[in-house]
Scaffold this motif. Structure first.
Motif, PDB file in Angstrom:
ATOM      1  N   ALA A  64       0.839  -1.202   0.000  1.00  0.00           N
ATOM      2  CA  ALA A  64       0.000   0.000   0.000  1.00  0.00           C
ATOM      3  C   ALA A  64       0.875   1.254   0.000  1.00  0.00           C
ATOM      4  CB  ALA A  64      -0.911  -0.010   1.220  1.00  0.00           C
ATOM      5  N   ARG A  65       0.443   2.241  -0.752  1.00  0.00           N
ATOM      6  CA  ARG A  65       1.159   3.528  -0.837  1.00  0.00           C
ATOM      7  C   ARG A  65       0.279   4.597  -0.205  1.00  0.00           C
ATOM      8  NH1 ARG A  65       1.919   4.161  -6.997  1.00  0.00           N
ATOM      9  NH2 ARG A  65       3.248   5.936  -6.418  1.00  0.00           N
ATOM     10  N   LEU A  66       0.434   4.750   1.073  1.00  0.00           N
ATOM     11  CA  LEU A  66      -0.396   5.658   1.853  1.00  0.00           C
ATOM     12  C   LEU A  66       0.463   6.637   2.642  1.00  0.00           C
ATOM     13  CD1 LEU A  66      -2.900   2.994   3.228  1.00  0.00           C
ATOM     14  CD2 LEU A  66      -3.528   4.876   1.699  1.00  0.00           C
ATOM     15  N   SER A  67      -0.167   7.738   3.041  1.00  0.00           N
ATOM     16  CA  SER A  67       0.514   8.706   3.908  1.00  0.00           C
ATOM     17  C   SER A  67       0.358   8.327   5.373  1.00  0.00           C
ATOM     18  CB  SER A  67      -0.052  10.111   3.667  1.00  0.00           C
ATOM     19  OG  SER A  67       0.102  10.481   2.313  1.00  0.00           O
ATOM     20  N   CYS A  68      -0.251   7.180   5.613  1.00  0.00           N
ATOM     21  CA  CYS A  68      -0.424   6.664   6.967  1.00  0.00           C
ATOM     22  C   CYS A  68      -0.343   5.146   6.883  1.00  0.00           C
ATOM     23  CB  CYS A  68      -1.770   7.108   7.556  1.00  0.00           C
ATOM     24  SG  CYS A  68      -3.196   6.490   6.629  1.00  0.00           S
ATOM     25  N   SER A  69      -0.452   4.493   8.014  1.00  0.00           N
ATOM     26  CA  SER A  69      -0.421   3.027   8.015  1.00  0.00           C
ATOM     27  C   SER A  69      -1.765   2.473   7.536  1.00  0.00           C
ATOM     28  CB  SER A  69      -0.128   2.513   9.426  1.00  0.00           C
ATOM     29  OG  SER A  69      -1.212   2.819  10.296  1.00  0.00           O
ATOM     30  N   VAL A  70      -1.749   1.222   7.085  1.00  0.00           N
ATOM     31  CA  VAL A  70      -3.011   0.603   6.655  1.00  0.00           C
ATOM     32  C   VAL A  70      -3.967   0.467   7.841  1.00  0.00           C
ATOM     33  CG1 VAL A  70      -2.084  -0.615   4.658  1.00  0.00           C
ATOM     34  CG2 VAL A  70      -1.971  -1.693   6.903  1.00  0.00           C
ATOM     35  N   GLU A  71      -3.426   0.278   9.024  1.00  0.00           N
ATOM     36  CA  GLU A  71      -4.285   0.200  10.213  1.00  0.00           C
ATOM     37  C   GLU A  71      -4.993   1.526  10.439  1.00  0.00           C
ATOM     38  OE1 GLU A  71      -4.050  -0.867  14.999  1.00  0.00           O
ATOM     39  OE2 GLU A  71      -2.284  -1.107  13.715  1.00  0.00           O
ATOM     40  N   ASP A  72      -4.263   2.635  10.252  1.00  0.00           N
ATOM     41  CA  ASP A  72      -4.869   3.948  10.444  1.00  0.00           C
ATOM     42  C   ASP A  72      -5.964   4.214   9.420  1.00  0.00           C
ATOM     43  OD1 ASP A  72      -3.353   4.596  12.636  1.00  0.00           O
ATOM     44  OD2 ASP A  72      -1.798   5.643  11.505  1.00  0.00           O
ATOM     45  N   ILE A  73      -5.726   3.840   8.167  1.00  0.00           N
ATOM     46  CA  ILE A  73      -6.737   4.115   7.145  1.00  0.00           C
ATOM     47  C   ILE A  73      -8.012   3.339   7.418  1.00  0.00           C
ATOM     48  CG2 ILE A  73      -6.164   2.326   5.435  1.00  0.00           C
ATOM     49  CD1 ILE A  73      -6.875   6.022   4.660  1.00  0.00           C
ATOM     50  N   VAL A  74      -7.882   2.116   7.911  1.00  0.00           N
ATOM     51  CA  VAL A  74      -9.069   1.326   8.268  1.00  0.00           C
ATOM     52  C   VAL A  74      -9.817   1.996   9.411  1.00  0.00           C
ATOM     53  CG1 VAL A  74      -9.860  -0.859   9.236  1.00  0.00           C
ATOM     54  CG2 VAL A  74      -8.109  -0.857   7.451  1.00  0.00           C
ATOM     55  N   LYS A  75      -9.095   2.430  10.418  1.00  0.00           N
ATOM     56  CA  LYS A  75      -9.737   3.050  11.583  1.00  0.00           C
ATOM     57  C   LYS A  75     -10.362   4.390  11.214  1.00  0.00           C
ATOM     58  CE  LYS A  75      -7.046   0.720  15.137  1.00  0.00           C
ATOM     59  NZ  LYS A  75      -6.095   0.858  16.270  1.00  0.00           N
ATOM     60  N   PHE A  76      -9.753   5.135  10.267  1.00  0.00           N
ATOM     61  CA  PHE A  76     -10.372   6.376   9.783  1.00  0.00           C
ATOM     62  C   PHE A  76     -11.727   6.079   9.134  1.00  0.00           C
ATOM     63  CE2 PHE A  76      -5.913   8.386   9.186  1.00  0.00           C
ATOM     64  CZ  PHE A  76      -5.901   8.797  10.511  1.00  0.00           C
ATOM     65  N   TYR A  77     -11.786   5.028   8.343  1.00  0.00           N
ATOM     66  CA  TYR A  77     -13.042   4.685   7.674  1.00  0.00           C
ATOM     67  C   TYR A  77     -14.113   4.300   8.683  1.00  0.00           C
ATOM     68  CZ  TYR A  77     -12.164   5.241   2.750  1.00  0.00           C
ATOM     69  OH  TYR A  77     -11.958   5.801   1.516  1.00  0.00           O
ATOM     70  N   TYR A  78     -13.741   3.520   9.676  1.00  0.00           N
ATOM     71  CA  TYR A  78     -14.730   3.112  10.666  1.00  0.00           C
ATOM     72  C   TYR A  78     -15.198   4.301  11.503  1.00  0.00           C
ATOM     73  CZ  TYR A  78     -14.880  -1.894   9.836  1.00  0.00           C
ATOM     74  OH  TYR A  78     -15.123  -3.123   9.281  1.00  0.00           O
ATOM     75  N   ALA A  79     -14.294   5.187  11.862  1.00  0.00           N
ATOM     76  CA  ALA A  79     -14.668   6.351  12.673  1.00  0.00           C
ATOM     77  C   ALA A  79     -15.547   7.318  11.892  1.00  0.00           C
ATOM     78  CB  ALA A  79     -13.414   7.055  13.172  1.00  0.00           C
ATOM     79  N   GLU A  80     -15.139   7.669  10.678  1.00  0.00           N
ATOM     80  CA  GLU A  80     -15.880   8.656   9.886  1.00  0.00           C
ATOM     81  C   GLU A  80     -17.226   8.115   9.422  1.00  0.00           C
ATOM     82  OE1 GLU A  80     -15.125  11.788   9.350  1.00  0.00           O
ATOM     83  OE2 GLU A  80     -13.209  11.710  10.399  1.00  0.00           O
ATOM     84  N   ALA A  81     -17.247   6.863   8.975  1.00  0.00           N
ATOM     85  CA  ALA A  81     -18.494   6.286   8.470  1.00  0.00           C
ATOM     86  C   ALA A  81     -19.505   6.063   9.590  1.00  0.00           C
ATOM     87  CB  ALA A  81     -18.196   4.972   7.749  1.00  0.00           C
TER      88      ALA A  81
END
Length: 286
Positions: free
Chosen positions: A145-162
């Protein structure tokens, strides 16, 4: 001759007397022995350690008093399940979480399976896949994955925002996986844009919207879904640059409540929803 008979008679009398005396002595001894024997038997029977014959008047079974309940020891498996999530990160151990309930009724989509009722699955709702399982799935599969954060963070962002807006976080995440090619960004959009749903990307090299942080990009994605499916505006400040335009279109043409309705609207492909559902099935199975 008479003298001999007299001598024999006297001898017999003496023997009789002796025998009588001896018999009396023996009887006295037997009597004393019997008394002692009876005394010994009685003493032995009354002893606390004596084994007594059963009393016919007593019941054969005497109920025992209830013993104190024994505290059961927690199974080692349960103990490990509790402590491993805390110690695993320190020891660099990947711990598989409990799996979600995988849909039992499915239909084929190419060589993959998707839920049989996928056409009726709503955009709004609660996650069917726990966030821990989604993180596990992402860590296992998105090593490039090419992200500005960790894959764990991106998953948690989706769960929090959604979850804050009532959108299904697991399916929104699956949509992002489809849009970004598992966060590899091999298309027009670049990783530094933090654009996870192709916002403003219309083809012909148009890169689309850019967001300052990964979480802001996730928020824009969730808001864009709300523009399609909900009359009310988002709770958070609008960061989706295309929200107002899309929301007006959907209010005039009709809101889309199911993921299947995104086919031909969000994306021009006819199997857009099916691709999202295929990723969802993989994530649900772990």
């Amino acid at each position: 001759m008479k003298k001999l008979l007299l001598v024999n008679l006297i001898f017999c009398l003496c023997c009789s007397v002796c025998c009588a005396n001896r018999s009396t002595e023996i009887l006295e001894k037997l009597e004393r022995f019997d008394k002692q024997a009876i005394h010994d038997v009685e003493a032995a029977f009354n002893s606390p350690n004596a084994i007594k014959p059963p009393n016919p008047t007593e019941p054969k079974y005497q109920p025992q008093p209830k013993a104190e309940p024994v505290k059961t020891v927690e199974p080692i498996v349960k103990v490990v399940e509790k402590v491993m999530p805390q110690i695993a990160p320190k020891m660099d151990i990947k711990v598989a979480p409990k799996k979600a309930n995988v849909p039992t009724k499915t239909v084929n989509f190419g060589n993959k399976q998707i839920p049989a009722d996928y056409k009726h699955i709503g955009i709004l709702g609660q996650a069917e896949i726990p966030v821990e399982q989604a993180v596990w799935f992402a860590k296992k599969n998105f090593t490039n994955a090419r992200l500005s954060c960790s894959v764990e963070d991106i998953v948690k962002f989706y769960y929090a925002e959604a979850e804050s807006e009532g959108v299904r976080p697991d399916l929104a995440l699956c949509q992002a996986i489809v849009e970004t090619g598992s966060f590899s960004f091999t298309g027009t959009v670049k990783p530094t844009q933090n654009n996870f749903c192709g916002l403003g990307t219309t083809g012909n090299g148009v890169k689309g919207a850019r967001f300052d942080t990964p979480q802001e990009g996730v928020r824009a994605h969730i808001q864009h879904l709300l523009a399609y499916c909900k009359k009310d505006k988002p709770k958070s400040k609008i960061v989706d640059p295309r929200y107002d335009m899309v929301h007006k279109i959907r209010l005039s043409r009709g809101l889309i409540s199911n993921w299947y309705g995104l086919n031909g609207t969000w994306a021009m492909g006819a199997n857009y929803c099916e691709k999202i559902m295929a990723v969802y099935m993989e994530m649900a199975r772990g």
